[in-house]
Design a protein around this motif. Sequence first.
Motif, short mmCIF file in Angstrom:
data_model
loop_
_atom_site.label_atom_id
_atom_site.label_comp_id
_atom_site.label_asym_id
_atom_site.label_seq_id
_atom_site.Cartn_x
_atom_site.Cartn_y
_atom_site.Cartn_z
N ASP A 157 0.71 -1.15 -0.17
CA ASP A 157 0.07 0.17 -0.02
C ASP A 157 0.87 1.28 -0.06
O ASP A 157 0.84 2.32 -0.83
CB ASP A 157 -0.94 0.07 1.05
CG ASP A 157 -1.97 -1.03 1.28
OD1 ASP A 157 -2.44 -1.54 -0.15
OD2 ASP A 157 -2.25 -1.61 2.11
N LEU A 158 1.87 1.25 0.59
CA LEU A 158 3.04 2.32 0.80
C LEU A 158 3.41 2.70 -0.45
O LEU A 158 3.71 3.56 -1.00
CB LEU A 158 3.96 2.21 1.91
CG LEU A 158 3.44 2.14 3.41
CD1 LEU A 158 4.58 2.09 4.07
CD2 LEU A 158 2.74 3.67 3.41
N GLN A 159 3.84 1.62 -1.36
CA GLN A 159 4.37 1.72 -2.68
C GLN A 159 3.51 2.34 -3.46
O GLN A 159 3.83 2.93 -4.45
CB GLN A 159 4.81 0.25 -3.15
CG GLN A 159 5.47 0.27 -4.49
CD GLN A 159 6.78 1.30 -4.68
OE1 GLN A 159 7.44 1.26 -3.45
NE2 GLN A 159 6.69 1.79 -5.89
N GLN A 160 2.16 2.02 -3.44
CA GLN A 160 1.08 2.69 -4.20
C GLN A 160 1.03 4.29 -4.05
O GLN A 160 1.21 5.00 -4.81
CB GLN A 160 -0.48 1.98 -3.83
CG GLN A 160 -0.47 0.64 -4.50
CD GLN A 160 -2.07 0.21 -4.25
OE1 GLN A 160 -3.03 1.06 -4.50
NE2 GLN A 160 -1.98 -0.77 -4.06
N CYS A 161 1.25 4.61 -2.85
CA CYS A 161 1.30 6.03 -2.58
C CYS A 161 2.37 6.48 -3.05
O CYS A 161 2.36 7.59 -3.61
CB CYS A 161 1.22 6.21 -0.81
SG CYS A 161 -0.05 5.39 -0.04
N ARG A 162 3.58 5.88 -2.85
CA ARG A 162 4.90 6.35 -3.33
C ARG A 162 4.76 6.59 -4.88
O ARG A 162 5.14 7.57 -5.41
CB ARG A 162 6.06 5.32 -2.95
CG ARG A 162 7.44 5.80 -3.39
CD ARG A 162 8.20 4.77 -3.08
NE ARG A 162 9.65 5.18 -3.80
CZ ARG A 162 10.50 6.13 -3.13
NH1 ARG A 162 10.37 6.45 -2.16
NH2 ARG A 162 11.52 6.12 -3.73
#
Length: 165
Positions: free
Chosen positions: A145-150
């Motif tokens: 999920d953090l990768q999607q935000c990034r």
Amino acid sequence: MPRKTLLIVYHSLTEGTRQMAQAAHDGAAAEGSVTVRLLHAREAGADDVLAADGYLFATPENLAAISGQLKDFFDRSYYGALERIDGRPYASLICAGSDGSNAARQIARIATGWRLRPVAEPLIVCTHAQTPEAILAPKHIAQEDLQQCRALGEAMAAGLGLGVF
């Protein structure tokens, strides 16, 4: 051509939204072509909105709505920026306990009033926090999920830097 600025405004009580906003910031900063400002909602105001070329608004879902502090930011900034930021791009990040769609709709309605242009679908991360204990507990957002935000932050920065939006 002057360097563009991406403003990320967030509120986070249990750290989930902060993690998401930080990941978006890191992605945007890694892109390297724009200045990226990450501000807590209580610190941001109309001058910050006017000085930016694009926006990421990040909030937890609180009682099926945006957080009070993000709403306060919009309340304090809205009229000072009205008719002065038409057409600028925006996207949103929602840290939801269940759904997040109403919080996303609220941001979209405010952005419509500012005549901002959405450049991505709202990124909603669901934590499935449903009990009082889970809702109030510190959040740990999954790496995927953090990768999607990034990636969203990087895409926003690239689009601004290239003049795509």
